[in-house]
Design an enzyme around this catalytic site. Sequence first.
Site, PDB file in Angstrom:
ATOM      1  N   ASP A 115       0.874  -1.176   0.000  1.00  0.00           N
ATOM      2  CA  ASP A 115       0.000   0.000   0.000  1.00  0.00           C
ATOM      3  C   ASP A 115       0.904   1.216   0.000  1.00  0.00           C
ATOM      4  O   ASP A 115       1.913   1.256   0.705  1.00  0.00           O
ATOM      5  CB  ASP A 115      -0.910   0.003   1.228  1.00  0.00           C
ATOM      6  CG  ASP A 115      -1.953  -1.096   1.174  1.00  0.00           C
ATOM      7  OD1 ASP A 115      -2.441  -1.392   0.070  1.00  0.00           O
ATOM      8  OD2 ASP A 115      -2.290  -1.646   2.235  1.00  0.00           O
ATOM      9  N   ASP A 133      -6.613  -1.225  -4.939  1.00  0.00           N
ATOM     10  CA  ASP A 133      -7.766  -1.010  -4.050  1.00  0.00           C
ATOM     11  C   ASP A 133      -8.752  -0.031  -4.678  1.00  0.00           C
ATOM     12  O   ASP A 133      -9.966  -0.243  -4.656  1.00  0.00           O
ATOM     13  CB  ASP A 133      -7.311  -0.451  -2.696  1.00  0.00           C
ATOM     14  CG  ASP A 133      -6.384  -1.366  -1.935  1.00  0.00           C
ATOM     15  OD1 ASP A 133      -6.448  -2.597  -2.130  1.00  0.00           O
ATOM     16  OD2 ASP A 133      -5.593  -0.845  -1.130  1.00  0.00           O
TER      17      ASP A 133
END
Length: 155
Positions: A115, A133
């Site tokens: 991330d 995402d």
Amino acid sequence: MIYIGIIGVLAALDLWIKKAIEEQNDSDFPKELNESGGKILLYKNHNPGFSFGYFKDHPDLVSMIPLAVASFIGGMLACLLRTRGKTAEKLALSIALGGAVSNLYDRLVRHYVVDYFSIQYGKLKKVVFNLGDFFIFLGAGLIIIIEMVRAFKER
């Protein structure tokens, strides 16, 4: 097959950014994304679990559930590809699957999802995510909108 191309391009874009993030020193983060005016910060986070690290102590579960979900979405898209029309649904599933493939690659190969950015606005400041995402949420959101429009038209 434009939809397969969309999946590939979106997954490749996210994986390319993840690779670039991984090649940098941990000490370089967090840092401001150039030209964002401080509204986007870059991070180098390794998430071995689901969102917010849930179930990080259950790696088999964290790998197999996304694999099953991505397979289901791929199956839905494969069925739709055999029909004419439903372009919006095909596009939405392709976008979601592009993000899912990227994150699934991370889970199966790296054993964690990379991330790397956070939007500096309200409660979003606390969330670090990746383009995969974003693509998953965008695809899911489009499906919801498509279904709401369809339901409204049927009334």
